[in-house]
Design a protein around this motif. Structure first.
Motif, PDB file in Angstrom:
ATOM      1  N   ASP A  26       1.155  -1.003   0.213  1.00 43.07           N
ATOM      2  CA  ASP A  26       0.180  -0.269   0.088  1.00 43.07           C
ATOM      3  C   ASP A  26       0.934   0.981   0.183  1.00 43.07           C
ATOM      4  O   ASP A  26       1.981   1.429   0.611  1.00 43.07           O
ATOM      5  CB  ASP A  26      -0.874  -0.246   1.344  1.00 43.07           C
ATOM      6  N   THR A  27       0.207   2.296  -0.289  1.00 45.27           N
ATOM      7  CA  THR A  27       1.609   3.473  -0.321  1.00 45.27           C
ATOM      8  C   THR A  27       1.028   4.310   1.024  1.00 45.27           C
ATOM      9  O   THR A  27       2.298   4.390   0.696  1.00 45.27           O
ATOM     10  CB  THR A  27       0.401   4.518  -1.234  1.00 45.27           C
ATOM     11  N   GLU A  28       0.622   3.796   1.890  1.00 45.76           N
ATOM     12  CA  GLU A  28       1.048   4.134   3.433  1.00 45.76           C
ATOM     13  C   GLU A  28       0.245   3.121   4.101  1.00 45.76           C
ATOM     14  O   GLU A  28      -0.069   2.299   4.244  1.00 45.76           O
ATOM     15  CB  GLU A  28      -0.220   4.899   3.735  1.00 45.76           C
ATOM     16  N   ALA A  29       2.229   2.535   4.673  1.00 50.59           N
ATOM     17  CA  ALA A  29       2.480   1.117   5.276  1.00 50.59           C
ATOM     18  C   ALA A  29       1.274   1.484   6.798  1.00 50.59           C
ATOM     19  O   ALA A  29       1.690   2.343   7.607  1.00 50.59           O
ATOM     20  CB  ALA A  29       2.967   0.815   5.112  1.00 50.59           C
ATOM     21  N   ARG A  30       1.124   0.660   7.509  1.00 48.48           N
ATOM     22  CA  ARG A  30       0.044   0.752   9.087  1.00 48.48           C
ATOM     23  C   ARG A  30       1.368   0.158   9.818  1.00 48.48           C
ATOM     24  O   ARG A  30       2.227  -1.098   9.091  1.00 48.48           O
ATOM     25  CB  ARG A  30      -0.344   0.774   9.003  1.00 48.48           C
ATOM     26  N   ALA A  31       1.679   0.728  10.852  1.00 52.78           N
ATOM     27  CA  ALA A  31       2.701  -0.070  12.077  1.00 52.78           C
ATOM     28  C   ALA A  31       2.070  -1.323  12.528  1.00 52.78           C
ATOM     29  O   ALA A  31       0.748  -1.192  12.717  1.00 52.78           O
ATOM     30  CB  ALA A  31       3.082   1.114  12.704  1.00 52.78           C
ATOM     31  N   SER A  32       2.672  -2.575  12.966  1.00 50.77           N
ATOM     32  CA  SER A  32       1.996  -3.570  13.285  1.00 50.77           C
ATOM     33  C   SER A  32       1.480  -3.490  14.503  1.00 50.77           C
ATOM     34  O   SER A  32       1.449  -2.508  15.496  1.00 50.77           O
ATOM     35  CB  SER A  32       3.500  -4.987  13.363  1.00 50.77           C
ATOM     36  N   GLY A  33       0.326  -3.829  15.011  1.00 44.87           N
ATOM     37  CA  GLY A  33      -0.224  -3.683  15.751  1.00 44.87           C
ATOM     38  C   GLY A  33      -1.123  -2.873  16.070  1.00 44.87           C
ATOM     39  O   GLY A  33      -1.613  -2.271  17.021  1.00 44.87           O
ATOM     40  N   LEU A  50       3.496  -9.904   8.815  1.00 44.75           N
ATOM     41  CA  LEU A  50       3.157 -10.673   7.622  1.00 44.75           C
ATOM     42  C   LEU A  50       1.133 -11.231   7.891  1.00 44.75           C
ATOM     43  O   LEU A  50       0.370 -11.872   7.283  1.00 44.75           O
ATOM     44  CB  LEU A  50       4.010 -11.874   8.146  1.00 44.75           C
ATOM     45  N   SER A  51       1.044 -11.641   8.882  1.00 43.46           N
ATOM     46  CA  SER A  51      -0.350 -11.519   9.910  1.00 43.46           C
ATOM     47  C   SER A  51      -1.138 -11.136   9.415  1.00 43.46           C
ATOM     48  O   SER A  51      -2.228 -11.323   8.912  1.00 43.46           O
ATOM     49  CB  SER A  51       0.108 -12.233  11.088  1.00 43.46           C
ATOM     50  N   ASN A  52      -0.591  -9.823   9.331  1.00 42.65           N
ATOM     51  CA  ASN A  52      -1.942  -8.259   9.218  1.00 42.65           C
ATOM     52  C   ASN A  52      -1.993  -8.629   7.575  1.00 42.65           C
ATOM     53  O   ASN A  52      -3.280  -7.899   7.522  1.00 42.65           O
ATOM     54  CB  ASN A  52      -1.362  -6.995   9.708  1.00 42.65           C
ATOM     55  N   GLU A  53      -1.000  -8.896   7.138  1.00 44.82           N
ATOM     56  CA  GLU A  53      -1.622  -9.401   5.454  1.00 44.82           C
ATOM     57  C   GLU A  53      -2.409 -10.004   4.963  1.00 44.82           C
ATOM     58  O   GLU A  53      -3.003 -10.293   3.584  1.00 44.82           O
ATOM     59  CB  GLU A  53       0.048  -8.987   5.148  1.00 44.82           C
TER      60      GLU A  53
END
Length: 199
Positions: free
Chosen positions: A115-122, A195-198
Motif C-alpha cells: 500500500d502507498t501508506e503502510a501501517r505499523a504492526s499492531g 505478515l499476519s496482518n496481511e
C-alpha cells in the motif's frame, strides 16, 4: 591507535551500504538461496565475508574493527509459517543503521507492491509513506522475498534511543512505524505481526 580501523562512535558508511544496498540486493534477488547460505555457520561466514569485501571496495578498507562477519551471527528460524533468517548487525549508533536484518521467504502475492501508506504492526498510527530512497539505489522489484530491517533512531533529550521497523519492498523503503526493543525475539515477533496482518 590502529589507523586501519575507525574508532568506535565515529560514523562510517560501511554499515548502511551493507544493509541498504549489498545484502539487500543479494537477498531480494534470490531470497531462498540467501536463507540457505546464512542458515549454516561456515557458509554464513564465507557469504557475509564476501559481501563485506564488496562493501570495502566501495567504502574503503578503513572500517570499524567489528565490521566483520564474525560479529554478524545469523539465526535460521520460522516467522509466521515462513522460512527465514535473521542477522545481528554490528552496533547501530546512527540513523538508518540497522540492529537486525531479516530475510523471509515470500509467497507469490508478496511480489505485489505494498500500500502507498503502510501501517505499523499492531494497529498503530499510519507510518511514513513508502517512497524510493534515491541515495541507496533502487531495490530489486521482481521478487517475492521479504527484507526487513530494525533501524536505529536517535534519542531525543535524555530518552533512550528508539527503533523503527522497516522493509525494502517493491523498490521502496517502507516504514512501519516505531519498532520493538533491539532484541532478536522482539524483532521476529514484530515481523510476524506485519505478515499476519496481511493475510
Amino acid at each position: 591507535m590502529n589507523e586501519n580501523f575507525i574508532p568506535v562512535g565515529e560514523e562510517y558508511p560501511h554499515h548502511n551500504h551493507l544493509v541498504h544496498r549489498v545484502l539487500r540486493d543479494v537477498a531480494l534477488d534470490d531470497p531462498g538461496a540467501t536463507i540457505d547460505r546464512l542458515a549454516h555457520f561456515d557458509d554464513a561466514l564465507a557469504f557475509l565475508g564476501s559481501l563485506c569485501q564488496r562493501v570495502e571496495q566501495v567504502c574503503g578498507l578503513r572500517r570499524p574493527m567489528f565490521f566483520h562477519p564474525a560479529f554478524m551471527p545469523a539465526q535460521p528460524q520460522t516467522i509466521a509459517g515462513r522460512r527465514a533468517v535473521t542477522v545481528l548487525m554490528p552496533p547501530a549508533c546512527f540513523p538508518t543503521e540497522a540492529h537486525f536484518v531479516a530475510i523471509v521467504e515470500g509467497r507469490p502475492e508478496d511480489a505485489d507492491a505494498p500500500d502507498t501508506e503502510a501501517r505499523a504492526s499492531g494497529g498503530a498510527s499510519p507510518s511514513v509513506p513508502a517512497v524510493p530512497d534515491e541515495g541507496w539505489g533502487d531495490a530489486p522489484q521482481a521478487t517475492s522475498g521479504r527484507y526487513f530491517t530494525l533501524e536505529h533512531v536517535m534519542a531525543v533529550d535524555d530518552a533512550p534511543p528508539d527503533t523503527m521497523l522497516c522493509e525494502w519492498r517493491s523498490g521502496a523503503h517502507v516504514n512501519y512505524g516505531p519498532g520493538p526493543e533491539p532484541c532478536h525475539d522482539a524483532f521476529a515477533e514484530a515481523i510476524a505481526r506485519v505478515l499476519s496482518n496481511e493475510s
